[in-house]
Write a protein that holds these residues in place. Structure first.
Motif, PDB file in Angstrom:
ATOM      1  N   LYS A   9       0.833  -1.207   0.000  1.00 51.56           N
ATOM      2  CA  LYS A   9       0.000   0.000   0.000  1.00 51.56           C
ATOM      3  C   LYS A   9       0.865   1.254   0.000  1.00 51.56           C
ATOM      4  N   ALA A  12       2.262   1.829  -3.441  1.00 53.28           N
ATOM      5  CA  ALA A  12       1.214   2.371  -4.317  1.00 53.28           C
ATOM      6  C   ALA A  12       1.049   3.865  -4.078  1.00 53.28           C
ATOM      7  N   SER A 132       0.869   2.347  -9.384  1.00 52.57           N
ATOM      8  CA  SER A 132       0.024   2.624  -8.227  1.00 52.57           C
ATOM      9  C   SER A 132      -1.245   1.791  -8.262  1.00 52.57           C
ATOM     10  N   LYS A 133      -1.857   1.715  -9.441  1.00 49.50           N
ATOM     11  CA  LYS A 133      -3.087   0.944  -9.574  1.00 49.50           C
ATOM     12  C   LYS A 133      -2.841  -0.549  -9.349  1.00 49.50           C
ATOM     13  N   SER A 136      -2.102  -1.173  -5.601  1.00 42.95           N
ATOM     14  CA  SER A 136      -3.295  -1.024  -4.764  1.00 42.95           C
ATOM     15  C   SER A 136      -4.136  -2.288  -4.812  1.00 42.95           C
TER      16      SER A 136
END
Length: 243
Positions: A9, A12, A132-133, A136
């Motif tokens: 996390k 991300a 990042s996507k 996540s």
């Protein structure tokens, strides 16, 4: 949630923070979010150099932020920093790196919304936002060495990121990007450690494809004005698709 998921996390969150400055917008909406992210990350800097860089970035307002984007990234009066992974590999855009990113997206059932993001798939902002996507989602479903984020880093980011950082740091009009690159360099070192990969060897006596291509261009351009940019938004996820 276990410690591994918390790390995923955090990764991300960092990639989202790195992506925003490379997307131009006339609105300050994304900038306001970015400054809030900056405040959060600055609470736990990776090292002292990062702490100083965060403090410098806190001084930015939206006017200065947008001006530097134009000066460093989009102004045709200067040879700007190359922003595609393909350019660093081949000295031109729309090369093999773009095809590799597209393949990763397709294999993992993602697509890019051409309306919300008109840049190519190997555009640095899109790559950071994709990481990042991916991360996540991996924080929710589990992260492993075969994850799309690992593949994207190893097959694309690792090869061009060092030269990209050097170009950003060395630009004569860079303030925000110079400080951002201090943070990005430390973060990439951690990424390599986490993924067990080394930086690619670069022979200092040999020009990279990007350097060779840029040296063929005059530093000053004949273009009379700043390049017009349309606003781009980060892609969103729905049914495993980047809309």
């Amino acid at each position: 949630m276990n410690n591994s998921n918390e790390i995923t996390k955090a990764r991300a969150f960092y990639y989202e923070f790195f992506a925003t400055p490379f997307f131009f917008s006339e609105s300050d909406e994304k900038f306001i979010i970015w400054k809030k992210q900056l405040e959060i990350l600055a609470q736990n800097p990776l090292n002292d150099a990062n702490a100083k860089a965060f403090e410098e970035l806190k001084k930015l307002d939206f006017t200065a932020f947008k001006l530097e984007q134009n000066n460093v990234l989009f102004d045709f009066n200067y040879v700007n920093i190359p922003l595609s992974a393909s350019f660093y590999e081949e000295g031109r855009d729309d090369g093999a790196a773009r095809l590799r990113v597209i393949e990763i997206l397709k294999k993992n059932l993602y697509v890019k919304d051409l309306i919300k993001c008109d840049e190519s798939e190997d555009y640095v902002g899109f790559i950071f936002a994709s990481m990042s996507k991916f991360l996540s989602e991996e924080a929710l479903n589990g992260f492993d060495e075969n994850s799309p984020s690992s593949e994207l880093f190893i097959s694309v980011i690792n090869g061009f990121i060092d030269e990209f950082i050097e170009n950003c740091e060395g630009h004569e009009r860079a303030f925000m990007f110079s400080n951002l690159m201090i943070i990005l360099r430390s973060f990439i070192q951690l990424e390599r450690s986490l993924l067990g990969v080394n930086a690619p060897y670069k022979d200092p006596s040999v020009q990279s494809p990007a350097q060779a291509a840029l040296n063929r261009q005059p530093y000053k351009s004949k273009m009379p004005s700043v390049k017009a940019k349309i606003a781009t938004e980060e892609f969103s996820l729905a049914d495993k698709e980047i809309l």
